[in-house]
Scaffold this active site. Structure first.
Site, PDB file in Angstrom:
ATOM      1  N   TYR A 164       0.821  -1.222   0.000  1.00 57.19           N
ATOM      2  CA  TYR A 164       0.000   0.000   0.000  1.00 57.19           C
ATOM      3  C   TYR A 164       0.856   1.274   0.000  1.00 57.19           C
ATOM      4  CZ  TYR A 164      -3.333   3.394   2.072  1.00 57.19           C
ATOM      5  OH  TYR A 164      -4.096   4.479   2.365  1.00 57.19           O
ATOM      6  N   ILE A 165       1.656   1.464   1.031  1.00 51.19           N
ATOM      7  CA  ILE A 165       2.402   2.730   1.128  1.00 51.19           C
ATOM      8  C   ILE A 165       3.596   2.712   0.165  1.00 51.19           C
ATOM      9  CG2 ILE A 165       3.601   4.317   2.686  1.00 51.19           C
ATOM     10  CD1 ILE A 165       1.869   3.075   4.968  1.00 51.19           C
ATOM     11  N   GLY A 209       1.656  -7.863  -1.023  1.00 49.70           N
ATOM     12  CA  GLY A 209       1.595  -6.833  -2.067  1.00 49.70           C
ATOM     13  C   GLY A 209       1.035  -7.375  -3.376  1.00 49.70           C
ATOM     14  N   THR A 235       6.185   3.367  13.095  1.00 47.06           N
ATOM     15  CA  THR A 235       4.755   3.415  13.393  1.00 47.06           C
ATOM     16  C   THR A 235       4.444   4.092  14.725  1.00 47.06           C
ATOM     17  OG1 THR A 235       2.885   1.993  14.013  1.00 47.06           O
ATOM     18  CG2 THR A 235       5.044   1.058  14.304  1.00 47.06           C
ATOM     19  N   TYR A 286       3.779  -6.321  17.205  1.00 51.44           N
ATOM     20  CA  TYR A 286       4.038  -5.520  16.001  1.00 51.44           C
ATOM     21  C   TYR A 286       4.862  -4.283  16.369  1.00 51.44           C
ATOM     22  CZ  TYR A 286       3.205  -2.040  12.391  1.00 51.44           C
ATOM     23  OH  TYR A 286       3.390  -1.057  11.453  1.00 51.44           O
ATOM     24  N   GLY A 329      -6.309  -3.656  23.100  1.00 47.19           N
ATOM     25  CA  GLY A 329      -5.097  -2.922  22.718  1.00 47.19           C
ATOM     26  C   GLY A 329      -5.328  -1.599  22.000  1.00 47.19           C
TER      27      GLY A 329
HETATM   28  N1  UFG Z   1     -12.303   0.033  14.136  1.00 44.69           N
HETATM   29  C1  UFG Z   1     -13.655  -0.223  14.306  1.00 44.69           C
HETATM   30  N2  UFG Z   1     -14.229  -1.170  13.502  1.00 44.69           N
HETATM   31  C2  UFG Z   1     -13.549  -1.851  12.555  1.00 44.69           C
HETATM   32  C3  UFG Z   1     -12.164  -1.581  12.387  1.00 44.69           C
HETATM   33  C4  UFG Z   1     -11.565  -0.624  13.194  1.00 44.69           C
HETATM   34  O1  UFG Z   1     -14.319   0.368  15.154  1.00 44.69           O
HETATM   35  O2  UFG Z   1     -14.143  -2.710  11.886  1.00 44.69           O
HETATM   36  C5  UFG Z   1     -11.677   1.061  14.979  1.00 44.69           C
HETATM   37  C6  UFG Z   1     -10.509   0.549  15.787  1.00 44.69           C
HETATM   38  O3  UFG Z   1     -10.970  -0.035  16.985  1.00 44.69           O
HETATM   39  C7  UFG Z   1      -9.693   1.821  15.988  1.00 44.69           C
HETATM   40  C8  UFG Z   1      -9.959   2.627  14.706  1.00 44.69           C
HETATM   41  O4  UFG Z   1     -11.139   2.047  14.134  1.00 44.69           O
HETATM   42  O5  UFG Z   1     -10.200   2.537  17.063  1.00 44.69           O
HETATM   43  C9  UFG Z   1      -8.842   2.525  13.680  1.00 44.69           C
HETATM   44  O6  UFG Z   1      -8.526   1.154  13.500  1.00 44.69           O
HETATM   45  P1  UFG Z   1      -7.561   0.627  12.354  1.00 44.69           P
HETATM   46  O7  UFG Z   1      -7.487  -0.856  12.499  1.00 44.69           O
HETATM   47  O8  UFG Z   1      -7.958   1.182  11.050  1.00 44.69           O
HETATM   48  O9  UFG Z   1      -6.153   1.285  12.714  1.00 44.69           O
HETATM   49  P2  UFG Z   1      -5.319   1.207  14.070  1.00 44.69           P
HETATM   50  O10 UFG Z   1      -5.423   2.560  14.702  1.00 44.69           O
HETATM   51  O11 UFG Z   1      -5.643   0.060  14.922  1.00 44.69           O
HETATM   52  O12 UFG Z   1      -3.879   0.858  13.479  1.00 44.69           O
HETATM   53  C10 UFG Z   1      -3.050   1.787  12.884  1.00 44.69           C
HETATM   54  C11 UFG Z   1      -2.124   1.086  11.909  1.00 44.69           C
HETATM   55  C12 UFG Z   1      -1.230   0.146  12.636  1.00 44.69           C
HETATM   56  C13 UFG Z   1      -0.519   0.880  13.738  1.00 44.69           C
HETATM   57  C14 UFG Z   1      -1.502   1.577  14.637  1.00 44.69           C
HETATM   58  C15 UFG Z   1      -0.813   2.418  15.650  1.00 44.69           C
HETATM   59  O13 UFG Z   1      -2.864   0.386  10.943  1.00 44.69           O
HETATM   60  O14 UFG Z   1      -0.285  -0.389  11.743  1.00 44.69           O
HETATM   61  O15 UFG Z   1      -2.317   2.433  13.870  1.00 44.69           O
HETATM   62  O16 UFG Z   1      -1.612   2.505  16.777  1.00 44.69           O
HETATM   63  F1  UFG Z   1       0.184   0.014  14.498  1.00 44.69           F
END
Ligand code: UFG
Length: 324
Positions: free
Chosen positions: A10-11, A35, A115, A139, A283
């Site tokens: 992606y990035i 990828g 990250t 991670y 988490g």
């Molecule tokens: N979320 C939902 N429903 C979903 C998916 C996500 O409510 O179906 C919420 C998650 O709980 C979170 C927010 O949406 O609160 C964002 O979630 P993402 O999974 O999109 O992203 P993250 O913040 O968990 O993860 C990102 C990067 C990781 C990195 C992290 C750092 O993708 O690689 O930020 O905290 F490690």
């Protein structure tokens, strides 16, 4: 020649496009486990794994590599909790291989995909680069181990590196040539767009009892083109002989809640869909917002696509292209 590991992802693919459009020649190393071959529309693609040292050496032998941008890594927090060993092997050990080979060939410039997961549950918001590093999952831990190694290689081994700590990468190439396409998908925006396009019945919000105004988690969504621009500027920074190794946060400085993301997706797509409230995902910190002033001051970088609507619109255009 710039070597881009993970350039089919992606990035990495957005950075590959920008570098080529900016006059650089690139070679992409990717094992295509995550990828897509079709994402490498610029430069040469070598299908290889970083654990295959002979093959990696060959790339350095056959090309005049001046710098390495290292994207190849596993990036699912949830998977890392289930299979930590896989993360330490791919994210740490394979980076060690790459750095060893770079040393053999006296290639000293390195740009690393780091990250916000390094910060774990931050004590204060916005988060700057001096905030405590306390990852709460394998991670983040695997990426922190690489950052520690880079610091030592820079202090004692002649390496010059820039580590870029991304917050939530989002959006897609404005020409719709490349975009986000994970399988399985776990990121919020593409999952919400899946609900909009009818690939899922509904979207689940993981927790609405966080300490935020609407109870849902707040994140800093940074457009992938802005991330790409930061990589170009980091490369130019390393090309200046007197610049030292450095670390930068990359976020847009605005936080948006999960609910705001869902509502913006409904507005941009014009499609209504079911939203379910579920329990918290383990988490997840309440709020992650970047302080990216250091990147602004030192790299002269500033995010350009900062409105959530614009970020979602670019993701939606790509989503429609690949899923309709
Ligand atoms: N979320 C939902 N429903 C979903 C998916 C996500 O409510 O179906 C919420 C998650 O709980 C979170 C927010 O949406 O609160 C964002 O979630 P993402 O999974 O999109 O992203 P993250 O913040 O968990 O993860 C990102 C990067 C990781 C990195 C992290 C750092 O993708 O690689 O930020 O905290 F490690």
């Amino acid at each position: 020649m710039i070597l881009i590991t993970g350039g089919a992802g992606y990035i990495g693919s957005h950075v590959n496009k920008l570098l080529n459009n900016s006059g650089y020649e690139t070679i992409v190393l990717d094992n295509l486990s995550k990828g897509h071959k079709s994402a490498v529309k610029w430069g040469e693609l070598v299908n290889a794994d970083l654990s295959d040292r002979d093959k990696v050496r060959e790339i350095f032998q056959d090309n005049d590599i001046e710098a390495v941008m290292h994207f190849a890594a596993f990036s699912s927090v949830a998977e890392s909790v289930e299979e930590p060993e896989k993360y330490f092997k791919n994210n740490y050990e394979n980076t060690l291989n790459l750095l060893r080979i770079m040393k053999e060939f006296r290639v000293r410039k390195f740009i690393f995909s780091s990250t916000a997961a390094l910060y774990g549950i931050p004590r204060s918001i916005p988060i700057n680069e001096d905030s405590e590093l306390k990852p709460i999952n394998p991670y983040g831990e695997s990426k922190l181990m690489v950052e520690n190694l880079l610091k030592d290689e820079s202090d004692f081994g002649g390496l010059k590196y820039v580590s870029l700590r991304y917050f939530n990468a989002a959006g897609a190439d404005l020409d719709c040539e490349i975009g986000e396409d994970h399988n399985p998908e776990s990121h919020l925006i593409p999952l919400v767009l899946d609900a909009a396009i009818g690939r899922r019945d509904s979207i689940s919000i993981f927790g609405d009892d966080y300490s935020t105004p609407d109870g849902t988690c707040i994140r800093d969504y940074i457009h992938v083109n802005d991330l790409a621009d930061a990589h170009l500027k980091a490369l130019q920074y390393l090309e200046e002989p007197f610049n030292d190794s450095n670390i930068f946060n990359l976020g847009n400085g605005n936080g948006f809640s999960v609910r705001e993301v869902v509502d913006t997706c409904k507005k941009v797509t014009g499609i209504d869909f079911d939203v379910k409230i579920e329990g918290r995902r383990p988490g997840d910190p309440d709020i992650l917002i970047a302080d990216s002033k250091k990147a602004e001051e030192i790299l002269g970088w500033k995010p350009k696509i900062t409105e959530l609507e614009d970020i979602v619109e670019s993701a939606w255009n790509w989503h429609k292209k690949i899923h309709v």
